[in-house]
Enzyme design. Sequence first.
Site, short mmCIF file in Angstrom:
data_model
loop_
_atom_site.label_atom_id
_atom_site.label_comp_id
_atom_site.label_asym_id
_atom_site.label_seq_id
_atom_site.Cartn_x
_atom_site.Cartn_y
_atom_site.Cartn_z
N GLN A 73 -12.82 2.20 -1.51
CA GLN A 73 -14.28 2.92 -1.76
C GLN A 73 -15.30 1.84 -1.86
O GLN A 73 -16.46 1.95 -1.31
CB GLN A 73 -14.14 3.84 -3.12
N SER A 124 -9.92 -1.73 -3.86
CA SER A 124 -10.76 -0.54 -3.89
C SER A 124 -11.24 -0.17 -2.41
O SER A 124 -12.01 -0.86 -2.12
CB SER A 124 -11.70 -0.34 -4.68
N ASP A 147 -3.20 7.20 -4.98
CA ASP A 147 -3.50 8.57 -5.32
C ASP A 147 -2.13 9.40 -5.60
O ASP A 147 -2.07 10.46 -6.03
CB ASP A 147 -4.47 9.28 -4.35
N ARG A 163 -15.39 10.11 6.23
CA ARG A 163 -15.80 9.05 7.13
C ARG A 163 -16.14 9.66 8.42
O ARG A 163 -17.22 9.25 8.87
CB ARG A 163 -15.05 7.93 7.19
N ARG A 195 -16.95 9.03 -14.74
CA ARG A 195 -16.38 7.94 -14.01
C ARG A 195 -17.25 6.84 -13.71
O ARG A 195 -18.27 6.87 -13.19
CB ARG A 195 -15.76 8.36 -12.72
#
Length: 445
Positions: free
Chosen positions: A175, A173, A325, A32, A128
């Site tokens: 993302q 999420s 994660d 970011r 993915r």
Amino acid sequence: MQHSAPTPLELVPSGPLAGRVRVPGDKSISHRALMFSALAVGTSRVEGLLEGEDVLATAAALRAMGATIERGDDGVWTIDGVGVGGLLQPAGALEMGNSGTSTRLLMGLVASHPITVTFTGDASLSKRPMGRVITPLSQMGAEFTASPGGRLPLMVRGMCPAIPITYTLPVASAQVKSAVLLAALNTPGITRVIEPVATRDHSERMLRGFGADVTVEQTPEGKIISLRGEAELKPQQIVVPGDPSSAAFLVVAATLVPGSDIVVENVGLNPTRAGLFTALRMMGASIEECDARDVGGEPVADLRVRYAALTGIDVPAELAPSMIDEYPVLFVAAAFASGTTIARGAEELRVKESDRIAAMAAALGAIGARVEEVEDGMIVHGSGGAPLPGGATIATLLDHRIAMSLAVAALACDKPVTLDDISPVATSYPAFFAQIAQLQGAKDQ
């Protein structure tokens, strides 16, 4: 950035871990920092940037779209941005390597610019799904041509001006949230993202720091993040804290190996990222926060970790978004605990670099752990603190977290464990094995 020939490694248990170590910069914040700096007008400076392959893929992509990004001899990165709306048409496809974060966030960045971009990736990334990002960005006006299943290679045709939307995240999420917020920067009006379940909030924190008009409101339907578009971002000086996801491996290693006593310096402890440390403490881990401080709006501390006997727990489901994660290395900790650990609410692991639930169930079973795979997690019957047999060769499946998790497990096994390929670790933690060797007191590795 395709992976080269596999690099196997045999890991031999060699006693307690001791000493001080500093983990790489936070991966989420590093991505970011580069992206927001590239959209600012002027020169930003970033210290402590994670120089793994994933973040370097982001840097290369931003250079291809007009930003000037350079690393000084002192390790400080300077970024001369193009301004919101100023991204240029890249000359060729953007190669994302193994980085899902780079891909999904850059898709958002491109979606509200008048350019067309093709994203490619390695074999793992190309499996993915990108559909969860394609859906809201399509609502904003971007057009997508994807491979079957919404996968890479994938082409994005941006819409300018894009359409502001209100979007409720169907799954937790960060993302997807960040992709929508990045698209919103160059979209007139107010774009809103509603989070029924909170996710990591680095984007909101950092966007405010860069001068974007971002508000966050807690409501009965969830957290509402609103961003006023056509933003003007101001260049910043950023110090990236240590990545808690990387620190997790060392924390679990010291917890499991008898006699260990280490300090992991400068770890970011953003509450949306620190769920693993909460879960480990519930299991009995000895994790002490030293010199707690605030760096650039992010809480940071040094973690002193000592060996501790663990007890299995039922992991609270509400911790899942803040440790998604870290589930693989939590499964490792659970395999050496007393009693049973039930870790669920992590169906997101099925669509990471690998199917991390299936991969960890197979790997832990191979070294002698007793596990039961369930759709959204795993039930782990611990060894009661006894070493596991080990003696297996583990398929890491091009997944850096599988490789590092099993490396940690190997430190507490009776027999050596061989990883079939450690090269993917370079995506997030290039110095991992050297630092493990350092903490073991090894003279070379």
